[in-house]
Design a protein around this motif. Sequence first.
Motif, short mmCIF file in Angstrom:
data_model
loop_
_atom_site.label_atom_id
_atom_site.label_comp_id
_atom_site.label_asym_id
_atom_site.label_seq_id
_atom_site.Cartn_x
_atom_site.Cartn_y
_atom_site.Cartn_z
N ARG A 50 0.83 -1.20 0.00
CA ARG A 50 0.00 0.00 0.00
C ARG A 50 0.87 1.26 0.00
N THR A 51 1.90 1.26 0.82
CA THR A 51 2.72 2.46 0.98
C THR A 51 3.60 2.74 -0.22
N THR A 52 4.11 1.67 -0.85
CA THR A 52 5.05 1.89 -1.96
C THR A 52 4.38 1.72 -3.32
N GLY A 53 3.21 1.10 -3.35
CA GLY A 53 2.55 0.83 -4.64
C GLY A 53 3.23 -0.27 -5.43
N ARG A 54 4.17 -0.97 -4.81
CA ARG A 54 4.93 -2.01 -5.49
C ARG A 54 4.34 -3.39 -5.19
#
Length: 351
Positions: free
Chosen positions: A248-252
């Motif tokens: 969620r935080t990195t979109g990775r």
Amino acid sequence: MEEKKDIKSMTLEEISADFRELGLPRFRAGQVFRWLSRGAEGFSQMSDLSKELREQLSEHYAVRGVEIVRKQVSQIDGTIKYLFRLFDGEHVEAVLMRYHYGISICISTQVGCKMNCSFCATGKSGFSRNLSAGEILSQVQSGSIDIGERVSHIVLMGMGEPLDNYENVLRFLELATCKEGMNLSMRAISLSTCGLADRIYDLADRKLQLTLSVSLHAPNDEIRSRTMPVNRKWPIGELLKACRYYARTTGRRISFEYAMIAGVNDSDGCARELAQRLKGILAHVNLIPVNDVTGTGYKKSGIRRQRRFVEVLQEHGVTATVRRTLGADIEASCGQLRRKHEGGTGHEGCA
Ligand code: SAH
């Protein structure tokens, strides 16, 4: 005498600050940093510095890299396995592979490992020490110099647990991606962890475009605690919570490693349970038939079992692939060469 500083692990800014104190002009820091980034093994190679300056620098600093002591080349696919010696006589391994998208090197972050996964050769030789950022970086440079080509991708999936050597690994990432230095893309670097959940949160907050691989290897705590002691500290629920946060935080997208061990974690039921657990996470599952490691008694799952496992995962909406094996004839998996070199039994390894 005061101990020499490890200049290979220093950033350009740190070298610049040091040099200022030594009364050296700023461009000198840039010169030295570029030499180090290209894999110079000592100040004597830095031919655009005066002899006096080289001597002055070697009084203050040590250049601690790695030295190739053994090299095996696969006759099948050209994969190269290196055994490196460190300045204090310790050894680590790396594996260089050619892909259609470039050259990738799988490097070590620690001498040995504390995690003791039951299927892994590295843990069996115990833990000696962390690698410095410079020693981690130097494996990439040595491989690249050896083949005379640029290495485009890095995988922190050799010996050791990268998140158990967090500070040095972060420093390594900074050095490897520094524009004035090796200038690698953060997206071309993968970090593999056995699941130190607290560190996964820390890493997520840095918002790096790094690829995170998580060695899951089991769909539930019962199996995972048996094969991976780290699970007793960070059970699957906690680990996957951290993974959700990371994605969620990195979109990775996170890649989950799953070594298939016959009769242990490879049933249809395991696949269904795994799919269930990964629901809602931006994920991809990498299946790896487990490598034989002497003394574990584990056997890899057969090809039909592998295919069926992928099918069940896909039926439940999880994408999965079976990882291609490279360097099969040179035992291109970590932990083996070092053990052989230091008197182990040899035939063992990981991915
Ligand atoms: N400590 C990190 C990175 C090093 S291990 C981690 O655990 O991810 C690199 C990968 O090889 C991990 O996914 C690890 O679980 C896997 N591995 C270790 N031994 C193996 C074996 N015998 N067969 C297949 N994969 C193995």
